[in-house]
Write an enzyme that holds these catalytic residues in place. Structure first.
Site, mmCIF file in Angstrom:
data_model
loop_
_atom_site.group_PDB
_atom_site.id
_atom_site.type_symbol
_atom_site.label_atom_id
_atom_site.label_comp_id
_atom_site.label_asym_id
_atom_site.label_seq_id
_atom_site.Cartn_x
_atom_site.Cartn_y
_atom_site.Cartn_z
ATOM 1 N N LYS A 1 0.703 -7.852 -2.077
ATOM 2 C CA LYS A 1 -0.841 -8.142 -1.743
ATOM 3 C C LYS A 1 -0.536 -6.567 -2.879
ATOM 4 O O LYS A 1 -0.657 -5.755 -1.997
ATOM 5 C CB LYS A 1 -1.527 -8.213 -1.021
ATOM 6 N N ASP B 1 1.192 -1.428 -0.164
ATOM 7 C CA ASP B 1 -0.304 -0.151 -0.058
ATOM 8 C C ASP B 1 1.290 1.058 0.185
ATOM 9 O O ASP B 1 1.333 1.992 1.495
ATOM 10 C CB ASP B 1 -1.294 -0.443 1.167
ATOM 11 N N HIS C 1 -17.208 -7.689 -5.432
ATOM 12 C CA HIS C 1 -19.189 -8.386 -5.392
ATOM 13 C C HIS C 1 -20.284 -7.715 -6.013
ATOM 14 O O HIS C 1 -20.096 -6.434 -6.829
ATOM 15 C CB HIS C 1 -19.326 -7.423 -4.474
ATOM 16 N N ASP C 2 -20.996 -8.475 -7.139
ATOM 17 C CA ASP C 2 -21.937 -7.920 -7.449
ATOM 18 C C ASP C 2 -22.912 -9.114 -8.225
ATOM 19 O O ASP C 2 -22.510 -10.134 -7.231
ATOM 20 C CB ASP C 2 -20.772 -7.971 -9.311
ATOM 21 N N LEU D 1 -8.945 -7.641 -4.849
ATOM 22 C CA LEU D 1 -9.873 -6.904 -5.752
ATOM 23 C C LEU D 1 -11.657 -6.850 -4.653
ATOM 24 O O LEU D 1 -12.395 -5.576 -5.421
ATOM 25 C CB LEU D 1 -10.148 -7.193 -7.114
ATOM 26 N N LYS D 2 -11.494 -7.587 -4.307
ATOM 27 C CA LYS D 2 -13.074 -7.785 -2.968
ATOM 28 C C LYS D 2 -14.111 -7.400 -4.585
ATOM 29 O O LYS D 2 -15.175 -6.370 -3.993
ATOM 30 C CB LYS D 2 -12.937 -6.879 -1.888
ATOM 31 N N THR E 1 -21.946 -10.906 -13.610
ATOM 32 C CA THR E 1 -20.673 -9.608 -13.840
ATOM 33 C C THR E 1 -19.491 -10.612 -13.318
ATOM 34 O O THR E 1 -17.591 -9.989 -13.315
ATOM 35 C CB THR E 1 -20.849 -8.583 -13.070
HETATM 36 O O1 C5P Z 1 -0.913 -2.019 7.191
HETATM 37 P P1 C5P Z 1 -0.987 -2.872 7.976
HETATM 38 O O2 C5P Z 1 -0.236 -3.971 8.199
HETATM 39 O O3 C5P Z 1 -2.466 -2.915 9.105
HETATM 40 O O4 C5P Z 1 -2.000 -3.346 6.218
HETATM 41 C C1 C5P Z 1 -2.211 -4.650 6.414
HETATM 42 C C2 C5P Z 1 -3.933 -4.244 4.856
HETATM 43 O O5 C5P Z 1 -4.996 -5.659 5.523
HETATM 44 C C3 C5P Z 1 -3.562 -3.574 4.443
HETATM 45 O O6 C5P Z 1 -3.624 -3.376 2.741
HETATM 46 C C4 C5P Z 1 -5.160 -3.570 5.027
HETATM 47 O O7 C5P Z 1 -5.941 -3.059 3.523
HETATM 48 C C5 C5P Z 1 -6.209 -5.054 4.333
HETATM 49 N N1 C5P Z 1 -6.720 -5.522 5.059
HETATM 50 C C6 C5P Z 1 -6.665 -4.929 7.223
HETATM 51 N N2 C5P Z 1 -7.857 -5.642 7.754
HETATM 52 C C7 C5P Z 1 -8.980 -5.565 7.621
HETATM 53 C C8 C5P Z 1 -8.492 -6.794 5.999
HETATM 54 C C9 C5P Z 1 -7.488 -6.059 4.920
HETATM 55 O O8 C5P Z 1 -6.071 -4.128 7.772
HETATM 56 N N3 C5P Z 1 -10.113 -5.817 7.949
#
Ligand code: C5P
Length: 240
Positions: free
Chosen positions: A39, A17, A70-71, A67-68, A75
């Site tokens: 990821k 990220d 949901h549709d 990408l989660k 689709t």
């Molecule tokens: O920086 P951090 O270790 O908190 O990153 C965790 C990753 O997991 C991020 O990409 C976040 O969007 C994802 N995530 C999360 N909690 C969730 C689902 C996904 O932290 N319940």
């Protein structure tokens, strides 16, 4: 039903990220060869596209494309067909899309992307009891997570994304073949940030995680490679 105990060392997945492709490239280089999984979420995929997924894969990493989806079932199935030419190890969809969508996606994925594990997201951890009630779901969060996880696995989905605190419970209701992938991991001493319900890497391992998604504890470290290696040492020797 009794399931055999889960065993093994979880793989670390770096949550890439970051705010630019250049920074993403730099981070991958800084993490070194021991990093095997990355990821790619919406932020990066929508900015850098499928070519960047291929680039990460060409550099020797496996890609978890978050990408989660949901549709409606048609689709979602077509979206999976569109992704089939990409080198993706894991792909997320929302279990709340329902049984037809889950069955359809599992069937298409088996045919069009046989090397990809579909993972279901159940209740987003940003949703609490009040938020569930606001969208008309009266069940306790835990019950809703169990229901959606069971539905996803019965529909042919290979794994579940869950919070660390859900690991022990899901391990008791799902087969050990089901992959459990968990964010919310914080090595002892690292900043918690906005994560609330967290575990250390070794706690998550003991609770039955197969994959740990870790972002900021690695991304924000002055030496990402040593942060990653410390986590790996805590987890124990790699299986291969
Ligand atoms: O920086 P951090 O270790 O908190 O990153 C965790 C990753 O997991 C991020 O990409 C976040 O969007 C994802 N995530 C999360 N909690 C969730 C689902 C996904 O932290 N319940």
């Amino acid at each position: 039903m009794m399931f055999r105990m889960h065993e093994g060392i979880p793989e670390v997945i770096l949550a890439l990220d970051v705010e630019s492709k250049e920074r993403a490239r730099g981070m991958l280089k800084a993490c070194g060869d021991r990093l095997r999984w990355v990821k790619v979420g919406l932020q990066t995929y929508l900015r850098d596209g499928p070519d960047f997924v291929r680039e990460i894969s060409d550099s020797g990493k496996s890609v978890f494309l978050d990408l989660k989806l949901h549709d409606i079932p048609n689709t979602m199935a077509k979206a999976i067909e569109s992704l089939a030419s990409l080198p993706i190890g894991m792909l997320t969809l929302h279990a709340s899309a329902g049984p037809d969508a889950l069955h359809g996606c599992a069937r298409i994925a088996r045919k069009a992307m046989p090397d990809t594990t579909l993972l279901a997201v159940t209740v987003l951890t940003s949703m609490d009891q009040h938020a569930l009630a606001a969208i008309g779901i009266a069940s306790p969060v835990e019950e809703q997570v169990n229901r959606l996880a069971t539905l996803a696995v019965e529909s042919g989905v290979g794994g579940i994304v869950c919070s660390p605190l859900e690991l022990p419970r899901l391990r008791t209701i799902l087969s050990s073949e089901t992959k459990l992938v968990t964010p919310g991991i914080r090595p002892a001493g690292s900043a918690v940030g906005d994560q609330k319900r967290i575990m250390t890497p070794s706690q998550a391992k003991d609770a039955g995680a197969d994959y740990l998604v870790i972002g900021r504890p690695i991304l924000a470290d002055d030496n990402p490679q040593s942060a990653l290696e410390l986590i790996m040492e805590e987890l124990g020797p790699s299986p291969s």
